[in-house]
Design a protein around this motif. Sequence first.
Motif, short mmCIF file in Angstrom:
data_model
loop_
_atom_site.label_atom_id
_atom_site.label_comp_id
_atom_site.label_asym_id
_atom_site.label_seq_id
_atom_site.Cartn_x
_atom_site.Cartn_y
_atom_site.Cartn_z
N GLU A 3 0.81 -1.25 -0.06
CA GLU A 3 0.11 0.00 0.07
C GLU A 3 0.89 1.30 -0.01
O GLU A 3 0.58 2.33 -0.63
CB GLU A 3 -1.08 -0.09 1.31
N ALA A 4 1.83 1.15 0.74
CA ALA A 4 2.75 2.41 0.76
C ALA A 4 3.55 2.68 -0.59
O ALA A 4 3.71 3.97 -0.90
CB ALA A 4 3.72 1.92 1.94
N ILE A 5 3.92 1.40 -1.19
CA ILE A 5 4.61 1.69 -2.24
C ILE A 5 3.58 2.22 -3.51
O ILE A 5 3.85 3.08 -4.29
CB ILE A 5 5.33 0.36 -2.77
N SER A 6 2.45 1.66 -3.21
CA SER A 6 1.40 2.00 -4.41
C SER A 6 1.15 3.56 -4.21
O SER A 6 0.78 4.14 -5.16
CB SER A 6 0.08 1.20 -4.46
N SER A 7 1.02 4.14 -2.97
CA SER A 7 0.64 5.37 -2.57
C SER A 7 1.80 6.28 -3.03
O SER A 7 1.52 7.50 -3.02
CB SER A 7 -0.03 5.55 -1.26
N GLY A 8 3.02 5.77 -2.90
CA GLY A 8 4.04 6.43 -3.48
C GLY A 8 4.68 7.42 -2.21
O GLY A 8 5.28 8.17 -2.17
N LEU A 29 6.37 -0.79 -10.46
CA LEU A 29 7.68 -1.60 -10.90
C LEU A 29 8.44 -2.31 -9.59
O LEU A 29 8.84 -3.17 -9.65
CB LEU A 29 8.63 -0.93 -11.86
N LEU A 30 8.76 -1.12 -8.86
CA LEU A 30 9.75 -1.49 -7.60
C LEU A 30 8.88 -2.41 -6.75
O LEU A 30 9.52 -3.31 -6.06
CB LEU A 30 9.97 -0.07 -6.90
N ALA A 31 7.78 -2.23 -6.69
CA ALA A 31 6.84 -3.28 -5.83
C ALA A 31 6.91 -4.73 -6.63
O ALA A 31 6.99 -5.67 -5.75
CB ALA A 31 5.35 -2.96 -5.75
N LEU A 32 6.77 -4.70 -7.72
CA LEU A 32 6.86 -6.11 -8.77
C LEU A 32 8.25 -6.80 -8.36
O LEU A 32 8.39 -7.75 -8.51
CB LEU A 32 6.63 -5.87 -9.98
N THR A 106 17.36 2.79 -12.31
CA THR A 106 18.09 1.40 -12.42
C THR A 106 17.24 0.32 -13.20
O THR A 106 17.94 -0.18 -14.27
CB THR A 106 18.65 1.01 -10.92
N PRO A 107 16.21 -0.29 -12.79
CA PRO A 107 15.41 -1.00 -13.52
C PRO A 107 15.31 -0.77 -14.87
O PRO A 107 15.09 -1.57 -15.69
CB PRO A 107 14.26 -1.63 -12.90
N ALA A 108 15.00 0.67 -15.02
CA ALA A 108 14.56 1.17 -16.36
C ALA A 108 15.61 0.83 -17.28
O ALA A 108 15.54 0.61 -18.58
CB ALA A 108 14.15 2.70 -16.35
N ALA A 109 16.69 1.38 -16.87
CA ALA A 109 18.00 1.13 -17.78
C ALA A 109 18.25 -0.21 -18.15
O ALA A 109 18.44 -0.47 -19.46
CB ALA A 109 19.42 1.62 -17.03
N LEU A 110 17.94 -1.35 -17.37
CA LEU A 110 18.19 -2.74 -17.55
C LEU A 110 16.95 -2.94 -18.83
O LEU A 110 17.28 -3.78 -19.76
CB LEU A 110 18.05 -3.61 -16.51
N SER A 142 7.19 1.58 -15.90
CA SER A 142 8.08 2.16 -14.79
C SER A 142 8.26 3.69 -15.35
O SER A 142 8.62 4.53 -14.47
CB SER A 142 9.23 1.28 -14.84
N LYS A 143 8.31 4.03 -16.56
CA LYS A 143 8.77 5.30 -17.16
C LYS A 143 7.79 5.57 -18.27
O LYS A 143 8.12 5.33 -19.30
CB LYS A 143 10.15 5.41 -17.51
N PRO A 144 6.56 6.07 -18.09
CA PRO A 144 5.48 6.37 -19.17
C PRO A 144 6.29 7.62 -19.97
O PRO A 144 5.62 7.50 -21.04
CB PRO A 144 4.53 6.97 -18.30
N ALA A 145 7.15 8.26 -19.75
CA ALA A 145 7.73 9.33 -20.47
C ALA A 145 8.25 8.56 -21.82
O ALA A 145 8.63 9.21 -22.84
CB ALA A 145 8.88 10.25 -20.12
N LEU A 146 8.93 7.41 -21.47
CA LEU A 146 9.37 6.66 -22.56
C LEU A 146 8.56 5.83 -23.43
O LEU A 146 9.03 5.17 -24.36
CB LEU A 146 10.34 5.39 -21.99
N ILE A 147 7.23 6.13 -23.50
CA ILE A 147 6.44 5.35 -24.38
C ILE A 147 6.81 5.52 -25.73
O ILE A 147 6.81 4.84 -26.54
CB ILE A 147 4.82 5.70 -24.15
N PRO A 148 6.98 7.10 -26.21
CA PRO A 148 7.31 7.17 -27.56
C PRO A 148 8.64 6.45 -28.05
O PRO A 148 8.57 6.03 -29.11
CB PRO A 148 7.45 8.80 -27.62
N ALA A 149 9.48 6.52 -27.12
CA ALA A 149 10.68 5.84 -27.57
C ALA A 149 10.54 4.29 -27.71
O ALA A 149 11.06 3.68 -28.74
CB ALA A 149 11.82 6.10 -26.64
N VAL A 150 9.72 3.49 -26.69
CA VAL A 150 9.37 2.34 -26.70
C VAL A 150 8.53 1.95 -28.14
O VAL A 150 8.96 0.83 -28.95
CB VAL A 150 8.75 1.79 -25.57
N VAL A 151 7.82 2.69 -28.57
CA VAL A 151 6.97 2.36 -29.59
C VAL A 151 7.70 2.66 -31.08
O VAL A 151 7.64 1.71 -31.86
CB VAL A 151 5.89 3.51 -29.71
#
Length: 167
Positions: A3-8, A29-32, A106-110, A142-151
């Motif tokens: 709950e704490a991770i989900s709430s940020g 992502l960190l919770a996962l 860190t996980p986003a770089a991976l 994990s990083k919604p700002a990267l959606i265009p790059a991923v697409v």
Amino acid sequence: FVEAISSGNAADIWGSAGAAAHMLLDGPLLALIYVPVFLLTGHVPTPRDWNILADGQSLIHAGTAGLASLLVLRITRNPAWAILAGILFAAYPSAVLQTGHLMTETPAALLCLLLVWALSSLKRPIVGPLVGGLAAGLLIVSKPALIPAVVIASFFGCMHFASRKKA
């Protein structure tokens, strides 16, 4: 913890703003990554468990350095360049500093490198698309700002695969 991770709100997890200064809980992502560790051990995290999280971030960083090395080896076919790339990423100050903080960088770089590896492995019928889809999905979470790059990367990776398949 979930709950704490989900709430940020990191202060809810650790009970102090000091530990919370080293966290940026900007997505699930960190919770996962870390909740299964605490669920399997049946342990409720406390401030003393910071080492578990820092060790996890360090392992992810090491995996990213190894994957960077493998990608450079795939591109150059030169082990010396591959080793140099892995060492340079492993010693990159910004990446090293991120391992001491619980952030999604860190996980986003991976995941970015994993997506590149998967797109270059699309000729493998199951592994490339499966790993690519998982990496793209987790990267978007994990990083919604990267959606265009991923697409864009996925589009060009698939187009390159389709053009090679026709030839």
